[in-house]
Design an enzyme around this catalytic site. Sequence first.
Site, PDB file in Angstrom:
ATOM      1  N   ASP A 226      -3.664  -6.926 -27.530  1.00 25.76           N
ATOM      2  CA  ASP A 226      -3.105  -7.592 -28.681  1.00 25.76           C
ATOM      3  C   ASP A 226      -1.670  -7.366 -29.128  1.00 25.76           C
ATOM      4  O   ASP A 226      -1.023  -6.633 -28.147  1.00 25.76           O
ATOM      5  CB  ASP A 226      -3.711  -6.917 -30.056  1.00 25.76           C
ATOM      6  CG  ASP A 226      -3.821  -5.156 -29.694  1.00 25.76           C
ATOM      7  OD1 ASP A 226      -3.069  -4.580 -28.959  1.00 25.76           O
ATOM      8  OD2 ASP A 226      -4.636  -4.622 -30.621  1.00 25.76           O
TER       9      ASP A 226
ATOM     10  N   ASP B 120     -10.022   2.856 -39.367  1.00 26.86           N
ATOM     11  CA  ASP B 120     -11.017   2.080 -40.208  1.00 26.86           C
ATOM     12  C   ASP B 120     -12.206   1.466 -39.077  1.00 26.86           C
ATOM     13  O   ASP B 120     -13.131   0.518 -39.572  1.00 26.86           O
ATOM     14  CB  ASP B 120     -10.516   1.121 -40.922  1.00 26.86           C
ATOM     15  CG  ASP B 120      -9.692   0.057 -40.197  1.00 26.86           C
ATOM     16  OD1 ASP B 120      -9.875   0.174 -38.825  1.00 26.86           O
ATOM     17  OD2 ASP B 120      -9.238  -0.899 -40.225  1.00 26.86           O
TER      18      ASP B 120
ATOM     19  N   HIS C 181     -11.654  -0.077 -36.378  1.00 28.37           N
ATOM     20  CA  HIS C 181     -11.094  -1.660 -35.604  1.00 28.37           C
ATOM     21  C   HIS C 181     -10.971  -1.131 -34.193  1.00 28.37           C
ATOM     22  O   HIS C 181     -10.737   0.062 -33.483  1.00 28.37           O
ATOM     23  CB  HIS C 181      -9.785  -1.931 -36.188  1.00 28.37           C
ATOM     24  CG  HIS C 181      -8.713  -1.371 -36.065  1.00 28.37           C
ATOM     25  ND1 HIS C 181      -7.736  -1.286 -36.934  1.00 28.37           N
ATOM     26  CD2 HIS C 181      -8.098  -0.938 -34.956  1.00 28.37           C
ATOM     27  CE1 HIS C 181      -6.807  -0.576 -36.469  1.00 28.37           C
ATOM     28  NE2 HIS C 181      -6.910  -0.330 -35.238  1.00 28.37           N
TER      29      HIS C 181
ATOM     30  N   GLU D  67     -10.604  -6.190 -37.348  1.00 27.90           N
ATOM     31  CA  GLU D  67     -10.610  -5.132 -38.545  1.00 27.90           C
ATOM     32  C   GLU D  67     -12.070  -5.357 -38.900  1.00 27.90           C
ATOM     33  O   GLU D  67     -13.010  -6.375 -38.526  1.00 27.90           O
ATOM     34  CB  GLU D  67      -9.578  -5.696 -39.607  1.00 27.90           C
ATOM     35  CG  GLU D  67      -8.109  -5.451 -39.177  1.00 27.90           C
ATOM     36  CD  GLU D  67      -7.698  -3.890 -39.271  1.00 27.90           C
ATOM     37  OE1 GLU D  67      -8.736  -2.988 -39.074  1.00 27.90           O
ATOM     38  OE2 GLU D  67      -6.603  -3.555 -39.149  1.00 27.90           O
TER      39      GLU D  67
HETATM   40  C1  F6R Z   1      -3.734  -1.208 -29.710  1.00 33.74           C
HETATM   41  C2  F6R Z   1      -5.084  -1.326 -30.329  1.00 33.74           C
HETATM   42  C3  F6R Z   1      -5.606  -0.636 -31.522  1.00 33.74           C
HETATM   43  C4  F6R Z   1      -5.325   0.947 -31.533  1.00 33.74           C
HETATM   44  C5  F6R Z   1      -5.712   1.639 -32.687  1.00 33.74           C
HETATM   45  C6  F6R Z   1      -5.558   2.998 -32.685  1.00 33.74           C
HETATM   46  O1  F6R Z   1      -3.698  -2.130 -28.568  1.00 33.74           O
HETATM   47  O2  F6R Z   1      -5.854  -2.172 -29.982  1.00 33.74           O
HETATM   48  O3  F6R Z   1      -7.029  -0.777 -31.622  1.00 33.74           O
HETATM   49  O4  F6R Z   1      -6.087   1.456 -30.277  1.00 33.74           O
HETATM   50  O5  F6R Z   1      -5.189   1.069 -33.755  1.00 33.74           O
HETATM   51  O6  F6R Z   1      -4.057   3.517 -32.694  1.00 33.74           O
HETATM   52  P1  F6R Z   1      -3.550   4.794 -32.227  1.00 33.74           P
HETATM   53  O7  F6R Z   1      -4.114   4.878 -30.844  1.00 33.74           O
HETATM   54  O8  F6R Z   1      -1.807   4.650 -32.221  1.00 33.74           O
HETATM   55  O9  F6R Z   1      -4.344   5.490 -33.104  1.00 33.74           O
END
Ligand code: F6R
Length: 262
Positions: free
Chosen positions: A67, A136, A138, A143
């Site tokens: 992403d 959450d 995701h 989401e």
């Molecule tokens: C980022 C991504 C997100 C993160 C998630 C956890 O490329 O795909 O799904 O893996 O938001 O973020 P952190 O690791 O910062 O807790």
Amino acid sequence: MEIIIKENEQLASEAAAKVVARLVREKPNAVLGLATGSTPLMLYKELVRLHQEEGLDFSQVSTFNLDEYIGLSPDHEQSYRRFMNKNLFNHINIEMDNTHVPDGMTDDIPGACAAYELAILDEGGIDLQVLGIGSDGHVGFNEPTSSFASRTRIKTLTQQTVADNARFFCDDESKVPNHCITMGIGTIMDAKMNVMLAFGEGKAAAVAATIEGAVTSMIPASVLQHHPTAKIFIDEGAASTLTLSDYYRWVYCGKPEWQKDL
Ligand code: F6R
């Protein structure tokens, strides 16, 4: 699903790095799907170490990131392109042309998303996808309520994700872009292997719902229960509310060494 519980983030990341390294050794032109955020930092550090100290060769590897924020240019301090260059690509012998991150500045978002999907197909599909998980549930930026059939597209972040990610933007939620381009859940499910990492008690509820809850688009990561090869590397904090944690430990301890990084 295979659940690997390690004492801490470092040991879990090293165990996950072994799986990546084994693939790259066996398939030098492997296609890796990559994630950003705090979670994969130690994994990338270990991959850099394996390259620098043990000669792990990335010269034929290609990568596709999950992403990117819409509106952040590649040189923006919080762009995921910059994150990847800084934390991995600049320290290994990968060809930059073989690294792909969605273009957050494109003026044709649907066209760029379709092209991203095609580029993945052109490389033969993703062999191993690295994933983190949002509080959450995701994956990527899919989401809650994201379609399990979704492909790369624009998404709006939940307010919870905006709040979670404000820590990267001087704790200012208004600076966090609300929109992103993300691989879809269908794209992630097409990867031959999924390797998810999660650390800390803040992720425990999402991890338990993913592994032991019902498969539901309200917890997008729970779709991994339907993936034939999904490995979940977690520390004690992230494992703290799992009902069957003793069983997962027992399974992993009973494995022969050679099978642990397959
Ligand atoms: C980022 C991504 C997100 C993160 C998630 C956890 O490329 O795909 O799904 O893996 O938001 O973020 P952190 O690791 O910062 O807790």
